[in-house]
Write a protein that holds these residues in place. Structure first.
Motif, PDB file in Angstrom:
ATOM      1  N   SER A 188     -12.813  30.044 -38.824  1.00  0.00           N
ATOM      2  CA  SER A 188     -11.607  29.243 -38.634  1.00  0.00           C
ATOM      3  C   SER A 188     -11.971  27.785 -38.899  1.00  0.00           C
ATOM      4  O   SER A 188     -13.055  27.337 -38.524  1.00  0.00           O
ATOM      5  CB  SER A 188     -11.110  29.438 -37.204  1.00  0.00           C
ATOM      6  OG  SER A 188     -10.319  28.333 -36.849  1.00  0.00           O
ATOM      7  N   SER A 189     -11.057  27.065 -39.553  1.00  0.00           N
ATOM      8  CA  SER A 189     -11.394  25.698 -39.986  1.00  0.00           C
ATOM      9  C   SER A 189     -11.648  24.755 -38.804  1.00  0.00           C
ATOM     10  O   SER A 189     -12.298  23.730 -38.955  1.00  0.00           O
ATOM     11  CB  SER A 189     -10.292  25.152 -40.878  1.00  0.00           C
ATOM     12  OG  SER A 189      -9.092  25.164 -40.146  1.00  0.00           O
ATOM     13  N   LYS A 190     -11.156  25.141 -37.599  1.00  0.00           N
ATOM     14  CA  LYS A 190     -11.358  24.256 -36.427  1.00  0.00           C
ATOM     15  C   LYS A 190     -12.755  24.436 -35.825  1.00  0.00           C
ATOM     16  O   LYS A 190     -13.193  23.621 -35.019  1.00  0.00           O
ATOM     17  CB  LYS A 190     -10.316  24.561 -35.339  1.00  0.00           C
ATOM     18  CG  LYS A 190      -8.894  24.339 -35.789  1.00  0.00           C
ATOM     19  CD  LYS A 190      -7.893  24.874 -34.779  1.00  0.00           C
ATOM     20  CE  LYS A 190      -7.968  26.351 -34.564  1.00  0.00           C
ATOM     21  NZ  LYS A 190      -7.157  27.277 -35.245  1.00  0.00           N
ATOM     22  N   ASP A 191     -13.442  25.507 -36.191  1.00  0.00           N
ATOM     23  CA  ASP A 191     -14.737  25.822 -35.561  1.00  0.00           C
ATOM     24  C   ASP A 191     -15.802  24.758 -35.840  1.00  0.00           C
ATOM     25  O   ASP A 191     -15.951  24.309 -36.960  1.00  0.00           O
ATOM     26  CB  ASP A 191     -15.283  27.158 -36.100  1.00  0.00           C
ATOM     27  CG  ASP A 191     -14.523  28.357 -35.591  1.00  0.00           C
ATOM     28  OD1 ASP A 191     -13.768  28.204 -34.610  1.00  0.00           O
ATOM     29  OD2 ASP A 191     -14.698  29.439 -36.169  1.00  0.00           O
ATOM     30  N   TYR A 211     -18.366  33.399 -46.288  1.00  0.00           N
ATOM     31  CA  TYR A 211     -18.001  33.020 -47.666  1.00  0.00           C
ATOM     32  C   TYR A 211     -16.514  32.704 -47.794  1.00  0.00           C
ATOM     33  O   TYR A 211     -16.051  32.291 -48.842  1.00  0.00           O
ATOM     34  CB  TYR A 211     -18.410  34.121 -48.654  1.00  0.00           C
ATOM     35  CG  TYR A 211     -17.820  35.469 -48.338  1.00  0.00           C
ATOM     36  CD1 TYR A 211     -18.514  36.372 -47.553  1.00  0.00           C
ATOM     37  CD2 TYR A 211     -16.559  35.822 -48.804  1.00  0.00           C
ATOM     38  CE1 TYR A 211     -17.982  37.611 -47.236  1.00  0.00           C
ATOM     39  CE2 TYR A 211     -16.015  37.056 -48.497  1.00  0.00           C
ATOM     40  CZ  TYR A 211     -16.729  37.933 -47.710  1.00  0.00           C
ATOM     41  OH  TYR A 211     -16.190  39.154 -47.397  1.00  0.00           O
ATOM     42  N   ASN A 212     -15.788  32.910 -46.709  1.00  0.00           N
ATOM     43  CA  ASN A 212     -14.366  32.579 -46.719  1.00  0.00           C
ATOM     44  C   ASN A 212     -14.008  31.922 -45.393  1.00  0.00           C
ATOM     45  O   ASN A 212     -13.952  32.617 -44.395  1.00  0.00           O
ATOM     46  CB  ASN A 212     -13.551  33.862 -46.946  1.00  0.00           C
ATOM     47  CG  ASN A 212     -12.096  33.565 -47.167  1.00  0.00           C
ATOM     48  OD1 ASN A 212     -11.726  32.413 -47.397  1.00  0.00           O
ATOM     49  ND2 ASN A 212     -11.262  34.581 -47.063  1.00  0.00           N
ATOM     50  N   PRO A 213     -13.842  30.624 -45.297  1.00  0.00           N
ATOM     51  CA  PRO A 213     -13.748  29.640 -46.382  1.00  0.00           C
ATOM     52  C   PRO A 213     -15.063  29.458 -47.145  1.00  0.00           C
ATOM     53  O   PRO A 213     -16.131  29.704 -46.594  1.00  0.00           O
ATOM     54  CB  PRO A 213     -13.374  28.341 -45.648  1.00  0.00           C
ATOM     55  CG  PRO A 213     -13.895  28.514 -44.270  1.00  0.00           C
ATOM     56  CD  PRO A 213     -13.745  29.977 -43.963  1.00  0.00           C
ATOM     57  N   LYS A 214     -14.920  28.997 -48.399  1.00  0.00           N
ATOM     58  CA  LYS A 214     -16.092  28.808 -49.268  1.00  0.00           C
ATOM     59  C   LYS A 214     -17.055  27.792 -48.701  1.00  0.00           C
ATOM     60  O   LYS A 214     -18.264  27.920 -48.833  1.00  0.00           O
ATOM     61  CB  LYS A 214     -15.639  28.312 -50.647  1.00  0.00           C
ATOM     62  CG  LYS A 214     -15.081  29.370 -51.535  1.00  0.00           C
ATOM     63  CD  LYS A 214     -15.106  28.896 -52.980  1.00  0.00           C
ATOM     64  CE  LYS A 214     -14.458  29.906 -53.895  1.00  0.00           C
ATOM     65  NZ  LYS A 214     -12.973  29.867 -53.840  1.00  0.00           N
ATOM     66  N   GLU A 215     -16.503  26.737 -48.108  1.00  0.00           N
ATOM     67  CA  GLU A 215     -17.382  25.723 -47.506  1.00  0.00           C
ATOM     68  C   GLU A 215     -16.974  25.500 -46.056  1.00  0.00           C
ATOM     69  O   GLU A 215     -15.930  24.904 -45.770  1.00  0.00           O
ATOM     70  CB  GLU A 215     -17.327  24.408 -48.291  1.00  0.00           C
ATOM     71  CG  GLU A 215     -18.401  23.438 -47.837  1.00  0.00           C
ATOM     72  CD  GLU A 215     -18.417  22.143 -48.626  1.00  0.00           C
ATOM     73  OE1 GLU A 215     -17.377  21.430 -48.667  1.00  0.00           O
ATOM     74  OE2 GLU A 215     -19.488  21.823 -49.193  1.00  0.00           O
ATOM     75  N   THR A 216     -17.774  26.017 -45.142  1.00  0.00           N
ATOM     76  CA  THR A 216     -17.509  25.823 -43.711  1.00  0.00           C
ATOM     77  C   THR A 216     -17.827  24.366 -43.347  1.00  0.00           C
ATOM     78  O   THR A 216     -18.475  23.650 -44.115  1.00  0.00           O
ATOM     79  CB  THR A 216     -18.416  26.745 -42.879  1.00  0.00           C
ATOM     80  OG1 THR A 216     -19.770  26.481 -43.264  1.00  0.00           O
ATOM     81  CG2 THR A 216     -18.106  28.211 -43.112  1.00  0.00           C
ATOM     82  N   GLU A 217     -17.425  23.965 -42.153  1.00  0.00           N
ATOM     83  CA  GLU A 217     -17.764  22.626 -41.653  1.00  0.00           C
ATOM     84  C   GLU A 217     -19.279  22.426 -41.652  1.00  0.00           C
ATOM     85  O   GLU A 217     -19.786  21.353 -41.966  1.00  0.00           O
ATOM     86  CB  GLU A 217     -17.248  22.452 -40.213  1.00  0.00           C
ATOM     87  CG  GLU A 217     -15.849  21.926 -40.116  1.00  0.00           C
ATOM     88  CD  GLU A 217     -15.676  20.583 -40.808  1.00  0.00           C
ATOM     89  OE1 GLU A 217     -14.823  20.518 -41.722  1.00  0.00           O
ATOM     90  OE2 GLU A 217     -16.384  19.613 -40.458  1.00  0.00           O
ATOM     91  N   LYS A 220     -20.301  21.734 -45.162  1.00  0.00           N
ATOM     92  CA  LYS A 220     -19.735  20.465 -45.630  1.00  0.00           C
ATOM     93  C   LYS A 220     -20.546  19.292 -45.097  1.00  0.00           C
ATOM     94  O   LYS A 220     -20.953  18.394 -45.842  1.00  0.00           O
ATOM     95  CB  LYS A 220     -18.273  20.371 -45.183  1.00  0.00           C
ATOM     96  CG  LYS A 220     -17.543  19.118 -45.610  1.00  0.00           C
ATOM     97  CD  LYS A 220     -16.040  19.292 -45.424  1.00  0.00           C
ATOM     98  CE  LYS A 220     -15.280  18.038 -45.788  1.00  0.00           C
ATOM     99  NZ  LYS A 220     -15.234  17.079 -44.665  1.00  0.00           N
ATOM    100  N   ARG A 221     -20.790  19.342 -43.780  1.00  0.00           N
ATOM    101  CA  ARG A 221     -21.558  18.243 -43.166  1.00  0.00           C
ATOM    102  C   ARG A 221     -22.975  18.176 -43.731  1.00  0.00           C
ATOM    103  O   ARG A 221     -23.507  17.105 -43.992  1.00  0.00           O
ATOM    104  CB  ARG A 221     -21.599  18.408 -41.646  1.00  0.00           C
ATOM    105  CG  ARG A 221     -20.444  17.656 -40.977  1.00  0.00           C
ATOM    106  CD  ARG A 221     -20.705  17.468 -39.513  1.00  0.00           C
ATOM    107  NE  ARG A 221     -20.470  18.715 -38.797  1.00  0.00           N
ATOM    108  CZ  ARG A 221     -20.926  18.974 -37.586  1.00  0.00           C
ATOM    109  NH1 ARG A 221     -21.656  18.076 -36.944  1.00  0.00           N
ATOM    110  NH2 ARG A 221     -20.657  20.122 -36.994  1.00  0.00           N
ATOM    111  N   GLY A 226     -26.805  15.194 -47.541  1.00  0.00           N
ATOM    112  CA  GLY A 226     -27.766  15.211 -48.643  1.00  0.00           C
ATOM    113  C   GLY A 226     -28.615  16.458 -48.732  1.00  0.00           C
ATOM    114  O   GLY A 226     -29.697  16.431 -49.327  1.00  0.00           O
ATOM    115  N   ASN A 227     -28.145  17.543 -48.145  1.00  0.00           N
ATOM    116  CA  ASN A 227     -28.908  18.790 -48.192  1.00  0.00           C
ATOM    117  C   ASN A 227     -28.349  19.750 -49.235  1.00  0.00           C
ATOM    118  O   ASN A 227     -27.214  19.612 -49.683  1.00  0.00           O
ATOM    119  CB  ASN A 227     -28.862  19.482 -46.825  1.00  0.00           C
ATOM    120  CG  ASN A 227     -29.496  18.631 -45.761  1.00  0.00           C
ATOM    121  OD1 ASN A 227     -30.712  18.527 -45.678  1.00  0.00           O
ATOM    122  ND2 ASN A 227     -28.657  17.981 -44.956  1.00  0.00           N
TER     123      ASN A 227
END
Ligand code: ATR
Length: 263
Positions: A188-191, A211-217, A220-221, A226-227
């Protein structure tokens, strides 16, 4: 027509039917692959469907990968060592359980050209797929495998199976080269995963089983810090491809069209 199933609970989110039915059509196989939501009480009947050839193959997902084992006649060595089964079929009139998650993870990492050997790996979470990941990391000669989980009992159990695991207290971040999110946090995008990675050096490898969402928080972070990052899409596709090969004798092609099936 042959019948194949993926069983789990919940099951709505599963992309296995999209992948398998795509390949079934592509290779002109007379078969059908469906998802079915089950309860624990249904497992015994499910396996009798394999015995009487009403069902030709089953993929098992969360939370039944371990629970299904007592109903099977034989296990592959990988399934035995991980106490985890995700692929079932009839072989010489016996119901056989195998684990293709291990191969899925190994091939995905190989494709991302990351060399696990001598690396320090930090796993977050202790859910259904983690024994397979640990088994694969050991095979790929990780130098050490650290693991943390909100519920301590689950990492303790894993350490009984894999004595080389190093347990890290929940909330702590050790020195590592690669970190794997194996929790369901991020679906879930709020996680948010409440671990602070802002003080680690750059150029670590952040891997998310999701893998869904493609990029979790989480990814993204990590990317913004820079990783290097990767999600679990390839692992999922490779485990499906390995099951397909077992059932149909064809190694299915994995290309951009297949990756697009995951949304
Ligand atoms: P299962 O445990 O049934 O195999 P899973 O989706 O494979 O299911 O695993 C869920 C993982 O996500 C577990 O490691 C779980 O931690 P617990 O063992 O403590 O339950 C983790 N998880 C789920 N929600 C979480 C949350 N809000 N905070 C921390 N970890 C969480």
């Amino acid at each position: 027509m042959k019948n194949y199933l993926v069983v789990g609970n919940p099951i709505e989110h599963s992309y296995s039917p999209q992948l398998h039915n795509y390949w079934i059509k592509k290779y002109g196989i007379n078969a059908n692959y469906k998802k079915v939501k089950l309860e624990t009480d249904d497992l015994k009947n499910l396996i009798s469907e394999i015995k009487n050839k009403k069902v030709d193959g089953i993929n098992v997902t969360v939370p039944f990968k371990r629970e299904i084992i007592p109903y099977l006649d034989k296990l592959s060595s990988e399934s035995k060592d991980t106490q985890s089964v995700n692929t079932i079929f009839l072989k010489d009139n016996e119901v056989f359980g195998h684990n293709t998650d291990i191969e899925g993870f190994q091939l995905a990492i190989k494709e991302s050209k990351y060399d696990i050997s001598k690396k320090r790996i930090f796993i977050i979470g202790a859910g259904g797929v983690v024994p397979s990941i640990i088994y694969a990391l050991n095979k790929m000669n990780a130098s050490n495998i650290m693991i943390t989980n909100r519920t301590f009992r689950k990492v303790e159990n894993l350490k009984n199976t894999f004595p080389n695991l190093i347990i890290v207290d929940w909330g702590k971040v050790p020195d590592f080269d690669m970190v794997i999110n194996a929790t369901s946090l991020g679906l879930s995008s709020k996680d948010q995963i409440n671990l602070d990675f802002s003080n680690i050096e750059r150029n670590k490898f952040f891997y998310d089983i999701i893998y869904n969402p493609k990029e979790t928080e989480f990814l993204k972070r990590a990317r913004e810090l820079g990783n290097r990052t990767d999600n679990g899409a390839k692992m999922f596709i490779y485990q499906a491809a390995a099951a397909f090969k077992i059932w149909h004798g064809i190694k299915p092609e994995i290309n951009e069209d297949v990756i697009k099936l995951l949304g």
